[in-house]
Design a protein around this motif. Structure first.
Motif, PDB file in Angstrom:
ATOM      1  N   ARG A  17       0.788  -1.118   0.023  1.00 25.65           N
ATOM      2  CA  ARG A  17      -0.118   0.084  -0.007  1.00 25.65           C
ATOM      3  C   ARG A  17       0.750   1.209  -0.031  1.00 25.65           C
ATOM      4  NH1 ARG A  17       0.351   1.984   5.143  1.00 25.65           N
ATOM      5  NH2 ARG A  17       0.644   0.546   6.847  1.00 25.65           N
ATOM      6  N   LEU A  18       2.188   1.085   0.386  1.00 25.83           N
ATOM      7  CA  LEU A  18       2.991   2.496   0.587  1.00 25.83           C
ATOM      8  C   LEU A  18       3.425   2.845  -0.727  1.00 25.83           C
ATOM      9  CD1 LEU A  18       5.244   1.062   3.394  1.00 25.83           C
ATOM     10  CD2 LEU A  18       3.378   2.635   3.707  1.00 25.83           C
ATOM     11  N   ASN A  19       3.203   2.024  -1.825  1.00 31.17           N
ATOM     12  CA  ASN A  19       3.453   2.616  -3.309  1.00 31.17           C
ATOM     13  C   ASN A  19       2.699   3.052  -3.772  1.00 31.17           C
ATOM     14  OD1 ASN A  19       6.201   1.820  -2.863  1.00 31.17           O
ATOM     15  ND2 ASN A  19       5.697  -0.394  -2.760  1.00 31.17           N
ATOM     16  N   LYS A  20       1.409   2.937  -3.357  1.00 33.83           N
ATOM     17  CA  LYS A  20      -0.025   3.271  -3.797  1.00 33.83           C
ATOM     18  C   LYS A  20      -0.424   4.877  -3.674  1.00 33.83           C
ATOM     19  CE  LYS A  20      -1.940  -1.131  -4.268  1.00 33.83           C
ATOM     20  NZ  LYS A  20      -2.216  -1.134  -5.891  1.00 33.83           N
ATOM     21  N   GLU A  21      -0.998   5.180  -4.881  1.00 37.77           N
ATOM     22  CA  GLU A  21      -1.485   6.789  -4.537  1.00 37.77           C
ATOM     23  C   GLU A  21      -2.733   6.931  -3.805  1.00 37.77           C
ATOM     24  OE1 GLU A  21      -2.488  10.518  -7.554  1.00 37.77           O
ATOM     25  OE2 GLU A  21      -2.601   8.508  -8.259  1.00 37.77           O
ATOM     26  N   TYR A  22      -3.700   6.004  -3.722  1.00 38.93           N
ATOM     27  CA  TYR A  22      -4.965   6.240  -3.117  1.00 38.93           C
ATOM     28  C   TYR A  22      -4.987   5.016  -2.138  1.00 38.93           C
ATOM     29  CZ  TYR A  22      -6.737   9.393  -6.611  1.00 38.93           C
ATOM     30  OH  TYR A  22      -7.102  10.587  -7.257  1.00 38.93           O
ATOM     31  N   ILE A  23      -5.272   5.004  -0.850  1.00 39.01           N
ATOM     32  CA  ILE A  23      -5.790   4.128  -0.157  1.00 39.01           C
ATOM     33  C   ILE A  23      -6.984   4.174   0.734  1.00 39.01           C
ATOM     34  CG2 ILE A  23      -4.650   2.877   2.069  1.00 39.01           C
ATOM     35  CD1 ILE A  23      -3.143   2.440  -0.114  1.00 39.01           C
ATOM     36  N   TRP A  24      -7.726   3.209   0.908  1.00 34.09           N
ATOM     37  CA  TRP A  24      -9.019   3.390   1.627  1.00 34.09           C
ATOM     38  C   TRP A  24      -8.507   2.970   3.069  1.00 34.09           C
ATOM     39  CZ3 TRP A  24     -13.108   5.340  -0.176  1.00 34.09           C
ATOM     40  CH2 TRP A  24     -13.516   5.380  -1.417  1.00 34.09           C
ATOM     41  N   ILE A  25      -8.688   3.668   3.946  1.00 35.23           N
ATOM     42  CA  ILE A  25      -8.415   3.370   5.451  1.00 35.23           C
ATOM     43  C   ILE A  25      -9.739   3.211   6.099  1.00 35.23           C
ATOM     44  CG2 ILE A  25      -7.357   4.391   7.620  1.00 35.23           C
ATOM     45  CD1 ILE A  25      -5.592   6.016   5.675  1.00 35.23           C
ATOM     46  N   ILE A  26      -9.962   2.058   6.799  1.00 36.22           N
ATOM     47  CA  ILE A  26     -11.311   1.654   7.186  1.00 36.22           C
ATOM     48  C   ILE A  26     -11.256   0.957   8.615  1.00 36.22           C
ATOM     49  CG2 ILE A  26     -13.247  -0.016   6.863  1.00 36.22           C
ATOM     50  CD1 ILE A  26     -12.106  -0.050   3.852  1.00 36.22           C
ATOM     51  N   ASP A  27     -12.012   1.498   9.542  1.00 37.79           N
ATOM     52  CA  ASP A  27     -12.552   0.694  11.004  1.00 37.79           C
ATOM     53  C   ASP A  27     -13.993   0.280  10.662  1.00 37.79           C
ATOM     54  OD1 ASP A  27     -12.633  -0.256  13.256  1.00 37.79           O
ATOM     55  OD2 ASP A  27     -11.616   1.621  14.305  1.00 37.79           O
ATOM     56  N   PRO A  28     -14.200  -0.850  10.587  1.00 34.14           N
ATOM     57  CA  PRO A  28     -15.714  -1.226  10.178  1.00 34.14           C
ATOM     58  C   PRO A  28     -16.532  -1.031  11.575  1.00 34.14           C
ATOM     59  CG  PRO A  28     -14.115  -3.286  10.496  1.00 34.14           C
ATOM     60  CD  PRO A  28     -13.039  -2.058  10.486  1.00 34.14           C
ATOM     61  N   VAL A  29     -15.854  -1.253  12.797  1.00 38.61           N
ATOM     62  CA  VAL A  29     -16.556  -1.067  13.892  1.00 38.61           C
ATOM     63  C   VAL A  29     -15.682  -0.495  14.980  1.00 38.61           C
ATOM     64  CG1 VAL A  29     -17.885  -1.928  16.217  1.00 38.61           C
ATOM     65  CG2 VAL A  29     -17.942  -2.869  13.598  1.00 38.61           C
ATOM     66  N   ASP A  30     -15.596   1.046  14.774  1.00 36.67           N
ATOM     67  CA  ASP A  30     -14.709   1.505  15.826  1.00 36.67           C
ATOM     68  C   ASP A  30     -15.684   1.799  17.245  1.00 36.67           C
ATOM     69  OD1 ASP A  30     -12.762   3.390  16.755  1.00 36.67           O
ATOM     70  OD2 ASP A  30     -13.878   5.180  16.041  1.00 36.67           O
ATOM     71  N   GLY A  31     -14.821   1.332  18.027  1.00 38.42           N
ATOM     72  CA  GLY A  31     -15.346   1.025  19.397  1.00 38.42           C
ATOM     73  C   GLY A  31     -16.203  -0.230  19.526  1.00 38.42           C
ATOM     74  N   THR A  32     -15.488  -1.073  19.507  1.00 40.56           N
ATOM     75  CA  THR A  32     -16.246  -2.460  19.673  1.00 40.56           C
ATOM     76  C   THR A  32     -16.367  -2.789  21.125  1.00 40.56           C
ATOM     77  OG1 THR A  32     -14.583  -3.332  17.911  1.00 40.56           O
ATOM     78  CG2 THR A  32     -15.465  -5.049  19.374  1.00 40.56           C
ATOM     79  N   LYS A  33     -15.715  -2.157  22.064  1.00 41.02           N
ATOM     80  CA  LYS A  33     -15.977  -2.104  23.575  1.00 41.02           C
ATOM     81  C   LYS A  33     -17.361  -1.588  23.743  1.00 41.02           C
ATOM     82  CE  LYS A  33     -11.611  -2.453  25.708  1.00 41.02           C
ATOM     83  NZ  LYS A  33     -10.624  -1.906  26.598  1.00 41.02           N
ATOM     84  N   ASP A  34     -17.948  -0.596  22.934  1.00 38.30           N
ATOM     85  CA  ASP A  34     -18.989   0.035  23.016  1.00 38.30           C
ATOM     86  C   ASP A  34     -20.324  -0.860  22.337  1.00 38.30           C
ATOM     87  OD1 ASP A  34     -18.983   3.017  23.931  1.00 38.30           O
ATOM     88  OD2 ASP A  34     -17.004   2.369  22.487  1.00 38.30           O
ATOM     89  N   PHE A  35     -19.796  -1.581  21.280  1.00 43.03           N
ATOM     90  CA  PHE A  35     -20.703  -2.683  20.573  1.00 43.03           C
ATOM     91  C   PHE A  35     -20.848  -3.701  21.548  1.00 43.03           C
ATOM     92  CE2 PHE A  35     -21.314  -6.322  17.834  1.00 43.03           C
ATOM     93  CZ  PHE A  35     -22.370  -5.853  17.088  1.00 43.03           C
ATOM     94  N   VAL A  36     -20.041  -4.334  22.195  1.00 44.08           N
ATOM     95  CA  VAL A  36     -20.247  -5.173  23.006  1.00 44.08           C
ATOM     96  C   VAL A  36     -21.010  -4.880  24.352  1.00 44.08           C
ATOM     97  CG1 VAL A  36     -19.176  -6.803  24.650  1.00 44.08           C
ATOM     98  CG2 VAL A  36     -18.089  -6.608  22.441  1.00 44.08           C
ATOM     99  N   LYS A  37     -20.771  -3.727  24.731  1.00 39.92           N
ATOM    100  CA  LYS A  37     -21.776  -3.150  25.640  1.00 39.92           C
ATOM    101  C   LYS A  37     -23.073  -2.822  25.317  1.00 39.92           C
ATOM    102  CE  LYS A  37     -21.499   0.375  29.512  1.00 39.92           C
ATOM    103  NZ  LYS A  37     -21.037   1.373  30.148  1.00 39.92           N
ATOM    104  N   ARG A  38     -23.315  -2.876  24.050  1.00 39.24           N
ATOM    105  CA  ARG A  38     -24.551  -2.353  23.429  1.00 39.24           C
ATOM    106  C   ARG A  38     -24.953  -0.830  23.888  1.00 39.24           C
ATOM    107  NH1 ARG A  38     -25.544  -8.303  23.587  1.00 39.24           N
ATOM    108  NH2 ARG A  38     -26.175  -8.846  21.514  1.00 39.24           N
ATOM    109  N   ASP A  39     -24.082  -0.056  23.826  1.00 41.94           N
ATOM    110  CA  ASP A  39     -24.415   0.989  24.607  1.00 41.94           C
ATOM    111  C   ASP A  39     -24.795   2.106  23.221  1.00 41.94           C
ATOM    112  OD1 ASP A  39     -21.932   2.069  23.326  1.00 41.94           O
ATOM    113  OD2 ASP A  39     -20.852   2.413  25.150  1.00 41.94           O
ATOM    114  N   GLY A  40     -24.583   1.831  22.151  1.00 42.73           N
ATOM    115  CA  GLY A  40     -24.641   2.552  20.708  1.00 42.73           C
ATOM    116  C   GLY A  40     -23.716   3.547  20.415  1.00 42.73           C
ATOM    117  N   GLU A  41     -22.503   3.575  21.200  1.00 47.89           N
ATOM    118  CA  GLU A  41     -21.540   4.598  20.873  1.00 47.89           C
ATOM    119  C   GLU A  41     -20.282   4.117  19.895  1.00 47.89           C
ATOM    120  OE1 GLU A  41     -21.060   7.864  22.997  1.00 47.89           O
ATOM    121  OE2 GLU A  41     -23.232   7.576  22.920  1.00 47.89           O
TER     122      GLU A  41
END
Length: 261
Positions: free
Chosen positions: A75-99
């Motif tokens: 990826r370091l040699n590419k001009e365009y890179i998608w940067i993704i966090d599919p679930v940011d805040g997995t602890k919040d997800f596990v706690k089911r707090d919606g955050e």
């Protein structure tokens, strides 16, 4: 408008992932602990797959840097890179707090040029395209509004993490209690989005725990809304680095006058 197609596809990918994430959120799911002691669920893995497959179809030559996939340094040699966090805040997800959020950013030559932050539990998303401003879309009532940071330089609201509130951050808030008068907790990238829409003014992350996918999408949203995301030395973060950790930490602020260290 340059990169409008990429923005449109990123929003579509985020909304597709939202449906899968909420399926798991509303049912039983298994929690695994990764080697860095952070949790991961099937929602993280499936959302990652959905987003990557959807974007790859339209942009086969773009690289990827995502939390739930092995890092390929090609990826370091590419001009365009998608940067993704599919679930940011997995602890919040596990706690089911919606955050928790889904973060999708596109980086061109080490600079983020678009960002999308979806809040699956609230049916809301934020987005920004470089030079075009930042927006909040509420799918509950089909409204879109352009957002902007507040102009406050006193009586500030500081947003702290729900699960990652360090002693250094507590000390900094206390040090500046002449200006910081309110402290509220918010999860994941929600802190940045709330600052971008003028509901708070400052947030500290003074530890090395975050990575590029945690900050890329929200950084451009904050910046396009008139705010700043800066390292403690006042430098902007760049992206598609070999070392993906944000080792110095960062501040999210509405105004340079609120760079309080």
């Amino acid at each position: 408008m340059e990169h409008l197609n990429e923005l449109t596809k990123a929003i579509e990918a985020g909304l597709l992932a939202k449906e899968k994430i909420m399926y798991y959120y509303n049912h039983r799911f298994h929690v695994e602990i990764k080697s860095d002691d952070s949790p991961v669920t099937e929602a993280d893995k499936q959302a990652d797959k959905i987003i990557k497959e959807y974007l790859s179809k339209s942009f086969p030559d773009y690289g990827f840097l995502t939390e739930e996939s092995d890092d390929n340094l090609d990826r370091l040699n590419k001009e365009y890179i998608w940067i993704i966090d599919p679930v940011d805040g997995t602890k919040d997800f596990v706690k089911r707090d919606g955050e928790f959020t889904t973060n999708i950013a596109l980086c061109k030559n080490h600079e983020v040029i678009l960002g999308v932050v979806v809040i699956p539990s609230k049916n809301i998303y934020y987005y920004a395209l470089k030079g075009e401003g930042a927006y909040k879309v509420d799918l509950n009532n089909n409204t879109k509004v352009k957002i902007h940071v507040s102009n406050k330089t006193s009586d500030l609201t500081c947003l702290r993490s729900v699960f990652h509130f360090s002693d250094a951050e507590k000390e900094m808030i206390t040090k500046h209690n002449d200006k910081i008068k309110h402290i509220e907790a918010a999860g994941s990238s929600l802190k940045a989005c709330l600052i971008a829409e003028g509901k708070a003014e400052i947030s500290y992350r003074l530890s090395a725990g975050t990575k590029e996918w945690d900050t890329a999408a929200f950084q451009i949203i904050v910046e396009e809304a008139g705010g700043l995301v800066l390292k403690p030395n006042k430098e902007r973060m760049t992206y598609n680095r070999e070392d993906v950790y944000n080792r110095e930490g960062y501040l999210i602020i509405n105004n340079i006058d609120n760079f309080l260290l």
